[in-house]
Design a protein around this motif. Structure first.
Motif, PDB file in Angstrom:
ATOM      1  N   SER A  24      42.959  52.612  28.303  1.00  0.00           N
ATOM      2  CA  SER A  24      42.201  51.195  27.974  1.00  0.00           C
ATOM      3  C   SER A  24      43.183  50.232  28.171  1.00  0.00           C
ATOM      4  O   SER A  24      44.558  50.305  28.046  1.00  0.00           O
ATOM      5  N   HIS A  25      42.852  49.005  28.747  1.00  0.00           N
ATOM      6  CA  HIS A  25      43.715  47.801  29.210  1.00  0.00           C
ATOM      7  C   HIS A  25      43.764  46.967  27.932  1.00  0.00           C
ATOM      8  O   HIS A  25      44.461  45.738  27.997  1.00  0.00           O
ATOM      9  N   LEU A  26      43.143  47.292  26.645  1.00  0.00           N
ATOM     10  CA  LEU A  26      43.242  46.554  25.379  1.00  0.00           C
ATOM     11  C   LEU A  26      43.988  47.168  24.548  1.00  0.00           C
ATOM     12  O   LEU A  26      43.709  48.268  23.907  1.00  0.00           O
ATOM     13  N   VAL A  32      46.350  43.658  28.946  1.00  0.00           N
ATOM     14  CA  VAL A  32      47.083  43.890  30.298  1.00  0.00           C
ATOM     15  C   VAL A  32      46.048  44.388  31.220  1.00  0.00           C
ATOM     16  O   VAL A  32      44.855  44.576  30.974  1.00  0.00           O
ATOM     17  N   ALA A  33      46.551  44.277  32.487  1.00  0.00           N
ATOM     18  CA  ALA A  33      45.317  44.306  33.855  1.00  0.00           C
ATOM     19  C   ALA A  33      45.030  45.808  33.751  1.00  0.00           C
ATOM     20  O   ALA A  33      46.154  46.951  33.593  1.00  0.00           O
ATOM     21  N   PRO A  34      43.850  46.144  34.066  1.00  0.00           N
ATOM     22  CA  PRO A  34      43.355  47.338  34.282  1.00  0.00           C
ATOM     23  C   PRO A  34      43.535  47.806  35.665  1.00  0.00           C
ATOM     24  O   PRO A  34      44.004  46.997  36.504  1.00  0.00           O
ATOM     25  N   VAL A  94      34.972  41.301  30.084  1.00  0.00           N
ATOM     26  CA  VAL A  94      34.812  40.647  31.224  1.00  0.00           C
ATOM     27  C   VAL A  94      36.341  39.805  31.475  1.00  0.00           C
ATOM     28  O   VAL A  94      36.034  38.814  32.154  1.00  0.00           O
ATOM     29  N   HIS A  95      37.154  40.311  30.779  1.00  0.00           N
ATOM     30  CA  HIS A  95      38.777  39.587  31.148  1.00  0.00           C
ATOM     31  C   HIS A  95      38.768  38.368  30.598  1.00  0.00           C
ATOM     32  O   HIS A  95      39.388  37.528  31.492  1.00  0.00           O
ATOM     33  N   HIS A 112      34.419  49.273  34.599  1.00  0.00           N
ATOM     34  CA  HIS A 112      35.692  49.866  34.949  1.00  0.00           C
ATOM     35  C   HIS A 112      35.629  51.259  34.661  1.00  0.00           C
ATOM     36  O   HIS A 112      34.549  51.845  34.332  1.00  0.00           O
ATOM     37  N   ASP A 113      36.297  52.111  35.339  1.00  0.00           N
ATOM     38  CA  ASP A 113      36.342  53.475  35.123  1.00  0.00           C
ATOM     39  C   ASP A 113      36.537  53.817  33.982  1.00  0.00           C
ATOM     40  O   ASP A 113      37.722  53.496  33.359  1.00  0.00           O
TER      41      ASP A 113
END
Length: 550
Positions: free
Chosen positions: A469-471, A537-539, A520-521, A463-464
Motif C-alpha cells: 500500500s502506498h498509504l 508515497v508514490a505507488p 486517486v492521488h 493499482h496492482d
C-alpha cells in the motif's frame, strides 16, 4: 537490491510532467538551442501517460504561455474556447441565489482574455513541444526517493521498484528501480508532492513561512445537449452548501465539444469532522444555478486533487543544494484567481533560467542556486502572489462574506491592506465530533448526484492489488484508538474515493481498512489527518487515475 540498480545521468532531472515541469524543460532546451550548447534534460512522470494525473478546473490565463511560445496558436495549443461570459453567484440556500455584480467582486475573479481548457490536454501538448526541443519525457516512472550526495546535496532521484508483492517481497516480475542522476533536480510534483514535502522538512525550507494551506478540488466532466451548451461560459459560486460547515465555492465551465466541467473547491481548514467534501459537491449540483447547465447531460469523468492555496505567506524557500521546488510543489497557485497553471509555468521557466545560467558558467551542479530567490522576486508571479497574500487569511479570519468584502477592497487597491496570517495548519483545525451534529447528506439520485464507487470508476483508477500500500500509517493503532472516538475517523469522509473505511471484525470490534486501489492521488489524507499519521508515497509507476480531458 540497490546493487542491481542501473543509473542514468542527465544535466537536469525534472520530477513531474505537469505545467511547471514541462515549462521548465522547454525553457531549458530553448536556452541551450539558442546558445548552441549541449544539454540533457529528462522529465519523469508517475502517471501512465502525460496528463493522466492532471486535474484542474480550468480557466487558463495565457500570460506565461505567451512568453514561452509566442506562436502557440500556430503550434495548435489546445486553447480553443475563450471565456465568453463570467458570472459569480452567492448561493443563499438550496433554491435561491444572488448574482454578484462584477463591481462588487474581487477583480481577480474576472476572466476577460482567459480560456476554458483541459489542463491535461495542455500538458500533453507541452510534452510534445518539449520532446521536439530535445527533452526526454518518461511517463510511468514514479520518483520514490531523493538521492543525496556525500555533502548532503540532492543528486537526483530513485524510481520505485516494480514487481514487489503486498508483503514487500520481490515477485517473479521484480525489476529494481533506477537511479536518475542530475547536476540539478527540479521537483514539480504538484500540491503536497511527497518528495517536496520531505525536502521542505529536511532542509527546513519553511522555517520563515506560514504553514501551507490546502483545499480539495472535486471535479466532474459532463457531456451536455447542444441546446444547453454555451462555449466559454464561466460560473463561480460561494455560500451554500458549504456555508456553516466550511469555506468553499463551486465552479462550472463550458468547454469545447459540448462538455461542461463542474466542481467544488472546499477549504481543508474546516473544523467539523462530519464534513464530507464529496457529498457537499454532490448536493451542490442540485442547486438551480448549477443544475440548469447539466439538464439532459451525462457524467463522463470524475476526479479530485488537493490544491496548495496558501500563496505568498506560505511560500517556502525554493532553492536547496542541488535543486529547486517549482509550481505547486512550492505553492505558487494564486487562490485569489483560483488559478495556478500560469504561475506554475512561470515558476518553471524562472527555475530553468537559474539552472541554465549556473551550468553555462561552468557550474558542475550540486550547489544552492542562491540567485534564484532574487530572480523570482523580480518576476510578475511574485508581484501577483504578493498582492493576493491576504485572500485566504481574510476568509479564514472573517468568514466568507466579510472576508470576501475585505478581499474585494484589497484587490481593488492592489493588496495594500495590512498583511493577515493564518499560522494554524489545516489538520490542527479539526475539532471533537461531539461539538457538532452529524450531517445528514441526501442520498444520490443517480441523475445529478452519485455515490463514491461509481465516481471512482469514472476516474479510470487502477493499482496492482498485489503491491505494498502506498498509504502508510506511522502508527496502525491511531485510527481506532484516537481518531474514531475523537473525530468519528474523518478519513471515511474527507477521502473523495472511498479509500478508508471502519469495518467490524468477526468479534464486532472496529478495524481500519485501507482500499488503496481506489486512491486517486488527491493527497487529502496526507494533509487533513488530524494526527498526521497517514503518509502518502508514490505507488508503482503508472498506477492511479487516468484522466481524460481533465
Amino acid at each position: 537490491m540497490d546493487d542491481e540498480r542501473e543509473y542514468m545521468d542527465f544535466d537536469v532531472v525534472i520530477v513531474g510532467a505537469g505545467p511547471s515541469g514541462l515549462a521548465a524543460g522547454c525553457r531549458l532546451m530553448q536556452q541551450a538551442n539558442e546558445a548552441g550548447t549541449e544539454l540533457s534534460v529528462c522529465v519523469l512522470e508517475k502517471g501512465a501517460e502525460v496528463g493522466a494525473h492532471i486535474l484542474s478546473g480550468a480557466v487558463f490565463e495565457p500570460r506565461a504561455l505567451d512568453e514561452l511560445f509566442p506562436d502557440w496558436e500556430a503550434r495548435k495549443a489546445p486553447l480553443t474556447t475563450p471565456v465568453s461570459a463570467d458570472d459569480i453567484y452567492l448561493l443563499r440556500d438550496e433554491e435561491n441565489a444572488t448574482r454578484i455584480p462584477h463591481l462588487a467582486a474581487p477583480k481577480t475573479m474576472l476572466n476577460d482574455g482567459n480560456y476554458v481548457i483541459s489542463a491535461g490536454n495542455l500538458c500533453r501538448w507541452l510534452a510534445e513541444q518539449a520532446e521536439e526541443l530535445g527533452v526526454d519525457v518518461f511517463p510511468g516512472f514514479a520518483a520514490q526517493e531523493v538521492l543525496f550526495g556525500d555533502d548532503g546535496e540532492v543528486q537526483g532521484i530513485l524510481t520505485g521498484d516494480m514487481g514487489v508483492g503486498h508483503d514487500g517481497e520481490p515477485k517473479d516480475t521484480y525489476m529494481p528501480g533506477m537511479g536518475i542522476r542530475g547536476k540539478y533536480t527540479l521537483f514539480a510534483e504538484g500540491a503536497r508532492g511527497h518528495l517536496g514535502k520531505a525536502l521542505i522538512e529536511h532542509y527546513a525550507l519553511d522555517a520563515d513561512s506560514d504553514p501551507q494551506h490546502y483545499a480539495i478540488g472535486i471535479k466532474e466532466l459532463w457531456d451536455v445537449p447542444a441546446e444547453h451548451h454555451q462555449p466559454g461560459r464561466v460560473v463561480h459560486t460561494t455560500g451554500w452548501p458549504t456555508e456553516g460547515h466550511a469555506h468553499g465555492g463551486g465552479f462550472l465551465y463550458h468547454g469545447d465539444n459540448q462538455q461542461v466541467m463542474v466542481g467544488l473547491i472546499l477549504d481543508l481548514s474546516y473544523e467539523n469532522p462530519w464534513v464530507s467534501p464529496f457529498d457537499e459537491m454532490q448536493r451542490m449540483k442540485h442547486h438551480p444555478v448549477i443544475s440548469e447547465h447539466l439538464k439532459g447531460g451525462t457524467r463522463v469523468a470524475y476526479g479530485a486533487r488537493a490544491i496548495a492555496k496558501g500563496g505568498y505567506n506560505c511560500l517556502p524557500k525554493m532553492a536547496f543544494p542541488g535543486g529547486l521546488l517549482i509550481g505547486c510543489d512550492a505553492g505558487t497557485l494564486n487562490f485569489a484567481k483560483i488559478k495556478g497553471l500560469h504561475t506554475a509555468m512561470k515558476s518553471g521557466m524562472l527555475a530553468a533560467e537559474s539552472v541554465f545560467e549556473a551550468l553555462a558558467s561552468g557550474d558542475e551542479g550540486g550547489n544552492t542556486l542562491s540567485g534564484h530567490a532574487e530572480r523570482f522576486e523580480q518576476s510578475w508571479v511574485y508581484e501577483e502572489l504578493y498582492q493576493a497574500r491576504n485572500f485566504g487569511p481574510a476568509i479564514h479570519k472573517f468568514g466568507t462574506l466579510l472576508g470576501g468584502a475585505w478581499n474585494t477592497l484589497d484587490q481593488a487597491i492592489k493588496g495594500k491592506l495590512p498583511t493577515l496570517h493564518d499560522r494554524t495548519a489545516d489538520y490542527a483545525k479539526l475539532e471533537n465530533k461531539d461539538r457538532f451534529e452529524p450531517i445528514d447528506y441526501p442520498k444520490p439520485d443517480g441523475v445529478l448526484s452519485f455515490d463514491k464507487a461509481s465516481s471512482v470508476y469514472l476516474s479510470n483508477t487502477n493499482h496492482d492489488e498485489d503491491q505494498p500500500s502506498h498509504l502508510r500509517l506511522k502508527d496502525p493503532g491511531v485510527p481506532i484508538r484516537v481518531n474514531l472516538p475523537m473525530y468519528a475517523e474523518p478519513a471515511q469522509r474527507y477521502c473523495p474515493a472511498g479509500v478508508y473505511e471502519v469495518v467490524e471484525d468477526q468479534s464486532g470490534a472496529p478495524q481500519f481498512q485501507i482500499n488503496f486501489q481506489n486512491c486517486v492521488h488527491c493527497k487529502t489524507c496526507d494533509i487533513k489527518d488530524p494526527e498526521q499519521n497517514i503518509v502518502w508515497v508514490a505507488p508503482e509507476g503508472g498506477g492511479g487515475p487516468n484522466y481524460p480531458n481533465m
